[in-house]
Design a protein around this motif. Structure first.
Motif, short mmCIF file in Angstrom:
data_model
loop_
_atom_site.label_atom_id
_atom_site.label_comp_id
_atom_site.label_asym_id
_atom_site.label_seq_id
_atom_site.Cartn_x
_atom_site.Cartn_y
_atom_site.Cartn_z
N GLU A 126 8.21 8.48 -10.11
CA GLU A 126 8.22 9.37 -8.98
C GLU A 126 6.58 9.97 -8.57
OE1 GLU A 126 10.43 12.73 -10.04
OE2 GLU A 126 9.01 13.44 -11.46
N GLN A 127 5.88 9.68 -9.41
CA GLN A 127 4.18 10.26 -9.20
C GLN A 127 3.52 8.89 -8.78
OE1 GLN A 127 2.52 12.59 -12.34
NE2 GLN A 127 4.39 12.39 -13.50
N LEU A 128 4.20 7.91 -8.60
CA LEU A 128 3.70 6.62 -7.97
C LEU A 128 3.99 6.55 -6.51
CD1 LEU A 128 3.68 4.52 -11.28
CD2 LEU A 128 1.61 5.86 -10.58
N ASP A 129 3.46 7.15 -5.55
CA ASP A 129 4.05 6.85 -4.46
C ASP A 129 3.91 5.35 -3.74
OD1 ASP A 129 4.50 9.56 -4.35
OD2 ASP A 129 2.57 10.16 -3.56
N LYS A 130 3.20 4.78 -4.09
CA LYS A 130 2.67 3.34 -3.41
C LYS A 130 3.55 2.22 -4.34
CE LYS A 130 -1.46 4.37 -1.39
NZ LYS A 130 -3.02 3.99 -1.02
N LEU A 131 4.41 2.76 -5.52
CA LEU A 131 4.90 1.49 -6.30
C LEU A 131 5.86 0.46 -5.44
CD1 LEU A 131 4.65 0.88 -9.51
CD2 LEU A 131 6.75 2.10 -9.71
N GLU A 132 5.80 -0.60 -5.51
CA GLU A 132 6.83 -1.73 -5.31
C GLU A 132 7.10 -2.72 -6.16
OE1 GLU A 132 4.81 -3.76 -2.02
OE2 GLU A 132 4.62 -2.12 -0.72
N GLY A 133 6.50 -2.68 -7.32
CA GLY A 133 6.81 -3.64 -8.39
C GLY A 133 6.73 -2.98 -9.59
N THR A 187 -13.47 -2.44 -6.38
CA THR A 187 -15.12 -2.62 -6.26
C THR A 187 -15.59 -1.99 -7.69
OG1 THR A 187 -15.27 -0.85 -4.95
CG2 THR A 187 -15.03 -3.14 -4.00
N GLU A 188 -14.93 -0.88 -8.29
CA GLU A 188 -15.33 -0.20 -9.06
C GLU A 188 -14.45 -0.09 -10.38
OE1 GLU A 188 -16.72 3.68 -7.86
OE2 GLU A 188 -17.86 3.11 -6.40
N ARG A 189 -15.00 0.55 -11.68
CA ARG A 189 -13.90 0.40 -12.71
C ARG A 189 -13.37 1.65 -12.84
NH1 ARG A 189 -18.44 -2.58 -14.68
NH2 ARG A 189 -17.76 -4.54 -15.32
N SER A 190 -12.56 1.97 -11.68
CA SER A 190 -12.16 3.27 -11.71
C SER A 190 -10.49 3.31 -11.72
CB SER A 190 -12.67 3.91 -10.52
OG SER A 190 -11.80 5.01 -9.96
N PHE A 191 -10.00 4.22 -12.57
CA PHE A 191 -8.44 4.37 -12.68
C PHE A 191 -8.11 4.41 -11.11
CE2 PHE A 191 -8.68 5.62 -17.34
CZ PHE A 191 -8.71 4.25 -17.68
N GLN A 192 -8.55 5.03 -10.29
CA GLN A 192 -8.12 5.60 -9.05
C GLN A 192 -7.86 4.35 -8.16
OE1 GLN A 192 -10.23 7.81 -10.71
NE2 GLN A 192 -8.94 9.48 -10.99
N SER A 206 -2.84 -2.36 -10.10
CA SER A 206 -1.71 -2.63 -11.10
C SER A 206 -2.05 -2.08 -12.37
CB SER A 206 -1.66 -4.26 -11.14
OG SER A 206 -1.56 -4.84 -9.95
N VAL A 207 -1.13 -1.62 -13.19
CA VAL A 207 -1.10 -1.41 -14.55
C VAL A 207 -0.41 -2.07 -15.45
CG1 VAL A 207 -0.87 0.75 -16.23
CG2 VAL A 207 -2.07 1.12 -14.12
N VAL A 208 -0.83 -2.77 -16.41
CA VAL A 208 -0.08 -3.62 -17.35
C VAL A 208 -0.27 -2.89 -18.61
CG1 VAL A 208 0.05 -5.64 -18.38
CG2 VAL A 208 -0.72 -5.56 -15.88
N LEU A 209 0.77 -2.52 -19.22
CA LEU A 209 1.19 -2.08 -20.42
C LEU A 209 2.19 -2.57 -21.45
CD1 LEU A 209 0.59 1.92 -19.56
CD2 LEU A 209 -1.04 0.37 -20.67
N LEU A 255 -3.70 7.92 -11.10
CA LEU A 255 -3.42 6.33 -10.59
C LEU A 255 -2.76 6.41 -9.43
CD1 LEU A 255 -1.66 5.30 -14.15
CD2 LEU A 255 -3.93 4.75 -13.26
N PRO A 256 -3.34 6.85 -8.12
CA PRO A 256 -2.79 7.23 -6.94
C PRO A 256 -2.56 5.87 -6.15
CG PRO A 256 -5.11 7.66 -6.72
CD PRO A 256 -4.86 7.41 -8.39
N ASN A 257 -3.23 4.67 -6.62
CA ASN A 257 -2.92 3.44 -5.92
C ASN A 257 -2.18 2.39 -6.52
OD1 ASN A 257 -4.57 3.85 -3.18
ND2 ASN A 257 -6.33 4.44 -4.65
#
Length: 520
Positions: free
Chosen positions: A173-180, A119-124, A128-131, A149-151
């Motif tokens: 290891e810092q992305l606890d919710k990473l699935e893909g 809902t907001e333009r927030s990194f938190q 998904s992050v596409v680089l 980037l906790p989510n």
């Protein structure tokens, strides 16, 4: 080789690092002087060997080695970019264009992802992050990714400057919710202790490693890091044989090996994976699949969960391969277009009927659902097609072993529909030219003044002869002609015709299709 008056500082650990140079990715193999020139040089091995000039030698001195004899170059440090850490790349990518945080269409291995809950333009808040093609070279300051980037559940780091699996693990290891995780087109050195990084990928379910020059033993060596992996994409790598996974990949449900040069018999190595449901072997060059432990008409214990199989664009030409697929107890969806499975009359529709009749459990063939009416018609036609051979082989009594081997489902169909009347039998017909003629329309996208040309040609005509015909019509050398085709069934798709030795039928060109003719 020229000279730069000013030289930027080169990292102490530059050898083995990844760099961008002139829009291309490369790995640094050497740092130092290259006499008789002055100053510092980087010896690089390009990901694209066509970008290189030599094998790492100059004036008879070998400074480094390359896997390709022309894959190396010397470049000045000023021409190379060693990249930035992940958070710096995120800031560059998303703060320059804040709208991407909400509007970017994200795709991970052909899967479209939604920006749910943002809902907001927030990194938190980013899920998904596409680089993709970003100069990411590592994690940066300890713990900062977890805070910022906790989510994040999905991460695309394709075509970056990451050089090792340790670098990747330090990020994940810092992305606890990473699935893909998508890592296409990277060159990652193997970890020295793979088991030490299990926690870094503990929730990972989808991993995409297309075009990474990986072998299957390398995958097995790393697989202990992915204890919960369900989908693995390994397209266009260097995989040939498939050794049996021991205590790894046991949770895998989907595996894509598209365009790897597999050897025949390789599949048996992965046949014991207990949960593998979806296997894509398109373009792997296989010609034979056999489950010899199971007799004709019986089911194999191999691939116990496999329900979806893609065998398109391979070298399968023998019908016994389809009979072998009938031994897979759960197979319901099959793609086999682009092989050379030819019926006696040369009609692709008849070949489809034969596949349907041979595979009782199949629901979908080549992306088209099989209706109950189509199945009934295919099975009745199959009975009539081979009825005369059935009678000669022993008929209602006990057909001989050769007939049973070639038609393991025939007796089951007789039990289902009854034996055919002699008047119903389809006697084998020679594959005459008239039976094989297809009408195709040649169109010329690059020449708007040239009208389409309709021709009736044999489906068995090879592409080289088609080009010879076009040469006589157009006066354009055959070597300069590029062909593709479109079919009314999929008008939005253009299919390549890229092998002069193959026939129109091999490429599945059918009556009514358009052949697009271009030339250089």
């Amino acid at each position: 080789m020229g000279r730069e008056d000013t030289e930027p500082e080169v990292p102490v650990d530059a050898v083995g690092r990844r760099v961008f140079c002139g829009g291309e990715r490369a790995t640094v193999r050497y740092v130092g002087p290259v006499p008789p020139t002055s100053g510092l040089w980087l010896g690089v091995e390009w990901d694209n060997p066509e970008r290189g000039k030599h094998d790492g030698s100059h004036n008879g001195v070998q400074y480094f080695t390359c896997s390709h004899p022309k894959g190396g170059s010397f470049v000045r440090p000023a021409k190379a970019t060693f990249g930035v850490d992940l958070l710096a790349a995120v800031q560059q990518e998303y703060l320059i264009n804040p709208e991407k945080v909400l509007s970017e269409d994200v795709s991970v291995s052909c899967r479209k992802l939604e920006w749910e809950g943002v809902t907001e333009r927030s990194f938190q808040d980013l899920p998904s992050v596409v680089l993709n093609n970003s100069p990411v070279n590592g994690p940066g300051a300890a713990g900062e990714i977890r805070k910022t980037l906790p989510n994040v559940c999905w991460l695309d780091l394709s075509g970056t400057l990451l050089s090792s699996w340790e670098d990747v693990a330090a990020i994940t290891e810092q992305l606890d919710k990473l699935e893909g995780l998508q890592l296409h087109r990277n060159r990652l050195t193997l970890p020295s202790e793979p088991s030490a990084h299990c926690q870094a990928f503990c929730n990972l379910k989808v991993l995409a490693l297309n075009q990474c020059q990986l072998t299957w033993p390398q995958i097995l060596e790393c697989a202990i890091m992915w204890p919960r992996l369900e989908e693995l994409f390994l397209e266009e790598n260097n995989i040939t044989a498939l050794q049996r996974p021991e205590a790894v990949l046991q949770t895998l449900r989907s595996l894509s090996l598209v365009n790897n040069p597999l050897v025949d018999g390789a599949l048996l190595g992965i046949s014991a994976l207990p949960r593998l449901e979806n296997l894509n072997l398109s373009g792997t060059g296989i010609s034979v699949i056999q489950f010899e432990a199971a007799a004709p008409g019986e089911q194999t214990l191999m691939f116990p969960a496999l329900s979806v199989l893609n065998l398109s664009n391979n070298h399968i030409s023998e019908w016994f391969v389809v009979d072998e697929l009938a031994k897979l107890s759960r197979l319901v969806k099959l793609s086999c277009k682009g092989n050379r499975l030819v019926s006696r009359d040369g009609n692709p529709k008849t070949a489809r009927q034969m596949v349907i009749a041979k595979l009782a459990q199949l629901d979908i063939l080549d992306k088209c659902s099989i209706s109950s009416e189509e199945r009934r018609g295919a099975e009745l036609d199959y009975i009539k097609m081979f009825g005369e051979e059935w009678l000669k082989a022993g008929g209602p009594g006990q057909p001989n072993a050769d007939f049973i081997k070639q038609h393991p489902r025939y007796q089951e169909l007789i039990d289902k529909f009854g034996a055919p009347e002699e008047s119903e039998l389809k006697k084998p017909q020679p594959s005459t030219l008239k039976n094989q003629l297809i009408k195709i329309t040649f169109v010329f996208p690059g020449d708007s003044d040239r009208k389409p040309i309709e021709k009736k040609l044999p489906a068995s005509m090879d592409v080289l002869k088609v080009k010879g015909l076009l040469y006589r019509m157009l006066k354009v050398p055959a070597a300069d002609l590029q062909l593709s085709y479109k079919t009314p069934k999929k008008p939005e798709v253009e299919f390549e015709i890229n092998n002069d030795q193959k026939t129109l039928q091999f490429f599945s060109v059918e009556d009514g299709d358009q052949v697009l003719v271009r030339w250089s």
